[in-house]
Design a protein around this motif. Structure first.
Motif, PDB file in Angstrom:
ATOM      1  N   ALA A 188      50.591   0.154  73.641  1.00 36.91           N
ATOM      2  CA  ALA A 188      51.064  -1.233  73.588  1.00 36.91           C
ATOM      3  C   ALA A 188      50.859  -1.916  74.938  1.00 36.91           C
ATOM      4  N   ARG A 189      51.106  -1.192  76.032  1.00 41.68           N
ATOM      5  CA  ARG A 189      50.942  -1.775  77.370  1.00 41.68           C
ATOM      6  C   ARG A 189      49.485  -2.161  77.627  1.00 41.68           C
ATOM      7  N   LEU A 190      48.535  -1.348  77.114  1.00 39.01           N
ATOM      8  CA  LEU A 190      47.114  -1.561  77.401  1.00 39.01           C
ATOM      9  C   LEU A 190      46.382  -2.301  76.287  1.00 39.01           C
ATOM     10  N   ALA A 191      47.131  -2.909  75.372  1.00 38.08           N
ATOM     11  CA  ALA A 191      46.520  -3.530  74.194  1.00 38.08           C
ATOM     12  C   ALA A 191      45.513  -4.615  74.554  1.00 38.08           C
ATOM     13  N   ASP A 192      45.669  -5.278  75.693  1.00 40.88           N
ATOM     14  CA  ASP A 192      44.783  -6.380  76.065  1.00 40.88           C
ATOM     15  C   ASP A 192      43.514  -5.924  76.782  1.00 40.88           C
ATOM     16  N   PHE A 193      43.386  -4.616  77.040  1.00 41.39           N
ATOM     17  CA  PHE A 193      42.217  -4.106  77.755  1.00 41.39           C
ATOM     18  C   PHE A 193      41.294  -3.376  76.774  1.00 41.39           C
ATOM     19  N   ARG A 194      40.170  -3.976  76.464  1.00 42.46           N
ATOM     20  CA  ARG A 194      39.265  -3.366  75.480  1.00 42.46           C
ATOM     21  C   ARG A 194      38.653  -2.076  75.995  1.00 42.46           C
ATOM     22  N   GLN A 195      38.565  -1.930  77.316  1.00 45.85           N
ATOM     23  CA  GLN A 195      37.941  -0.737  77.893  1.00 45.85           C
ATOM     24  C   GLN A 195      38.914   0.441  77.991  1.00 45.85           C
ATOM     25  N   ALA A 196      40.162   0.248  77.547  1.00 50.15           N
ATOM     26  CA  ALA A 196      41.184   1.295  77.694  1.00 50.15           C
ATOM     27  C   ALA A 196      41.537   1.907  76.342  1.00 50.15           C
ATOM     28  N   ARG A 197      41.865   3.202  76.372  1.00 43.73           N
ATOM     29  CA  ARG A 197      42.320   3.896  75.169  1.00 43.73           C
ATOM     30  C   ARG A 197      43.344   4.954  75.550  1.00 43.73           C
ATOM     31  N   TYR A 198      44.196   5.278  74.578  1.00 40.15           N
ATOM     32  CA  TYR A 198      45.231   6.286  74.767  1.00 40.15           C
ATOM     33  C   TYR A 198      45.027   7.401  73.764  1.00 40.15           C
ATOM     34  N   LEU A 199      45.144   8.654  74.247  1.00 38.44           N
ATOM     35  CA  LEU A 199      45.027   9.818  73.380  1.00 38.44           C
ATOM     36  C   LEU A 199      46.243  10.716  73.573  1.00 38.44           C
ATOM     37  N   GLN A 200      46.616  11.420  72.527  1.00 37.27           N
ATOM     38  CA  GLN A 200      47.651  12.437  72.651  1.00 37.27           C
ATOM     39  C   GLN A 200      46.967  13.781  72.880  1.00 37.27           C
ATOM     40  N   GLY A 201      47.413  14.511  73.900  1.00 35.75           N
ATOM     41  CA  GLY A 201      46.782  15.789  74.187  1.00 35.75           C
ATOM     42  C   GLY A 201      47.507  16.543  75.281  1.00 35.75           C
ATOM     43  N   ASP A 202      47.214  17.820  75.365  1.00 33.38           N
ATOM     44  CA  ASP A 202      47.803  18.745  76.328  1.00 33.38           C
ATOM     45  C   ASP A 202      46.907  18.809  77.560  1.00 33.38           C
ATOM     46  N   MET A 203      47.483  18.635  78.752  1.00 35.88           N
ATOM     47  CA  MET A 203      46.662  18.634  79.961  1.00 35.88           C
ATOM     48  C   MET A 203      45.990  19.977  80.219  1.00 35.88           C
ATOM     49  N   HIS A 204      46.448  21.025  79.548  1.00 35.42           N
ATOM     50  CA  HIS A 204      45.838  22.341  79.735  1.00 35.42           C
ATOM     51  C   HIS A 204      44.621  22.547  78.835  1.00 35.42           C
ATOM     52  N   GLN A 205      44.428  21.673  77.857  1.00 38.21           N
ATOM     53  CA  GLN A 205      43.294  21.772  76.930  1.00 38.21           C
ATOM     54  C   GLN A 205      43.055  20.385  76.329  1.00 38.21           C
ATOM     55  N   LEU A 206      42.313  19.582  77.043  1.00 37.33           N
ATOM     56  CA  LEU A 206      42.159  18.179  76.693  1.00 37.33           C
ATOM     57  C   LEU A 206      41.035  17.973  75.674  1.00 37.33           C
ATOM     58  N   PRO A 207      41.236  17.079  74.720  1.00 38.17           N
ATOM     59  CA  PRO A 207      40.252  16.846  73.648  1.00 38.17           C
ATOM     60  C   PRO A 207      39.137  15.896  74.089  1.00 38.17           C
ATOM     61  N   LEU A 208      38.419  16.284  75.154  1.00 44.86           N
ATOM     62  CA  LEU A 208      37.418  15.410  75.749  1.00 44.86           C
ATOM     63  C   LEU A 208      36.191  16.223  76.146  1.00 44.86           C
ATOM     64  N   PRO A 209      34.995  15.609  76.142  1.00 43.85           N
ATOM     65  CA  PRO A 209      33.760  16.334  76.461  1.00 43.85           C
ATOM     66  C   PRO A 209      33.597  16.589  77.956  1.00 43.85           C
ATOM     67  N   ASP A 210      32.782  17.571  78.307  1.00 41.37           N
ATOM     68  CA  ASP A 210      32.523  17.936  79.697  1.00 41.37           C
ATOM     69  C   ASP A 210      31.877  16.771  80.465  1.00 41.37           C
ATOM     70  N   CYS A 211      32.124  16.747  81.761  1.00 39.82           N
ATOM     71  CA  CYS A 211      31.414  15.864  82.703  1.00 39.82           C
ATOM     72  C   CYS A 211      31.415  14.406  82.240  1.00 39.82           C
ATOM     73  N   ARG A 212      32.571  13.914  81.853  1.00 42.16           N
ATOM     74  CA  ARG A 212      32.668  12.576  81.250  1.00 42.16           C
ATOM     75  C   ARG A 212      33.155  11.509  82.232  1.00 42.16           C
ATOM     76  N   PHE A 213      33.824  11.898  83.355  1.00 39.58           N
ATOM     77  CA  PHE A 213      34.547  10.911  84.147  1.00 39.58           C
ATOM     78  C   PHE A 213      34.128  10.912  85.612  1.00 39.58           C
ATOM     79  N   ASP A 214      34.146   9.689  86.189  1.00 38.59           N
ATOM     80  CA  ASP A 214      33.877   9.530  87.622  1.00 38.59           C
ATOM     81  C   ASP A 214      35.121   9.755  88.461  1.00 38.59           C
ATOM     82  N   THR A 215      36.282   9.390  87.914  1.00 41.95           N
ATOM     83  CA  THR A 215      37.543   9.478  88.644  1.00 41.95           C
ATOM     84  C   THR A 215      38.617  10.019  87.716  1.00 41.95           C
TER      85      THR A 215
END
Length: 314
Positions: A188-215
């Motif tokens: 709800a806080r980020l609803a106005d930002f099209r480039q933002a998304r929220y996911l539910q997940g465990d920091m020990h096993q994140l549902p995201l692909p390798d080598c995806r982020f700069d920061t």
């Protein structure tokens, strides 16, 4: 250190008085005389002197004579049962009366030297005092235009306070948190930002692909982990080569009772330990140090680490 029941009861009686709590909270931030405390609180000098005497008898305040004046203050943090209980209790004390006390205290202290400006009157303690518009949040907003963050991941993002600040400076902003309730609030806080998304997940096993982020941000999350190495391994997996991770966590401490109400599962880390875990995660730590010591008891320390993923795997 164990306590007899009579000792425990005496401690509870000492801290059960609202006036004594007000005095302790004031004296934590400023050395004050009885006359000044009278002006700040509106209480009689005899009443304040009585309470200060009881606190001094239990080593909760100390006094210093300067000419004809006696100034009272709280001593450095100690490890007596009374001091530990007060440290735990004071964390959650707030309210209009306390705010009014502190505002009146600033005016009383300023009048000691009327020729001084407001800034001069708090020299050396400026970070402890409020002035209109001068907040850490305002400072962050002023600095944000200087940075470009690329594709960003905020791990254990809570309800998106950081993401709300950074989203305009990101190509994409991904937030992950274990709690469905926090994910809903953050979305709800980020609803106005099209480039933002929220996911539910465990920091020990994140549902995201390798080598995806700069920061990647991992801020005040490791104290909620009983497997911190796995969380840092995920940071190493998800960073692009040359990408940066910013990690903040509590320095190791002995205040287990204080942090229990915040659901922490460990008591922080030391720099050498965190550096070793970053290396195990395949990251180069360019910076890892105690960056902050809180001004209020129990004086928690904060470690900040900046690490990068090598451009070429060694």
């Amino acid at each position: 250190m164990s306590l007899e029941i009579t000792q425990s009861a005496a401690i509870c009686r000492l801290l059960a008085d609202a006036t004594r709590q007000r005095l302790l909270l004031l004296l934590e931030s400023e050395e004050l005389s009885v006359a000044e405390l009278t002006e700040i609180t509106g209480l009689t000098q005899s009443r304040i002197s009585t309470h200060l005497g009881k606190l001094r008898d239990h080593d909760m305040v100390s006094d210093r004579r300067q000419g004809t004046n006696v100034y009272y203050s709280t001593p450095p943090a100690g490890h007596t049962a009374l001091q530990r209980i007060w440290s735990a209790l004071r964390q959650d004390i707030n309210g209009d009366e306390l705010s009014s006390d502190r505002e009146r205290m600033q005016e009383v202290v300023r009048r000691r030297a009327p020729a001084l400006t407001w800034a001069e009157s708090i020299a050396g303690q400026m970070e402890l005092h409020y002035s209109p518009g001068r907040t850490w949040e305002a400072t962050v907003h002023a600095l944000l235009p200087l940075i470009e963050l690329g594709d960003v991941l905020d791990i254990a993002a809570g309800d998106g306070v950081l993401a709300g600040l950074l989203a305009p400076r990101c190509r994409s902003m991904t937030c992950v948190d274990l709690s469905a309730k926090l994910v809903a609030a953050g979305s709800a806080r980020l609803a106005d930002f099209r480039q933002a998304r929220y996911l539910q997940g465990d920091m020990h096993q994140l549902p995201l692909p390798d080598c995806r982020f700069d920061t990647i941000f991992l801020l005040h999350a490791l104290t909620y982990s009983n497997r911190p190495q796995l969380a840092l391994n995920e940071v190493g997996r998800l960073l692009r080569p040359g990408g940066r991770a910013i990690i903040c966590t509590l320095a190791r401490h002995e205040h287990k009772a204080t942090v229990a109400s915040y659901d922490h599962v460990n008591q922080g880390f030391d720099c050498a330990e965190l550096e070793a875990m970053l290396e195990m995660a395949g990251l180069d730590h360019r910076h890892c140090e105690l960056s902050l010591r809180e001004a209020q008891s129990p004086y928690f320390g904060v470690i900040t680490a900046i690490a990068s993923k090598p451009l070429i795997a060694e």
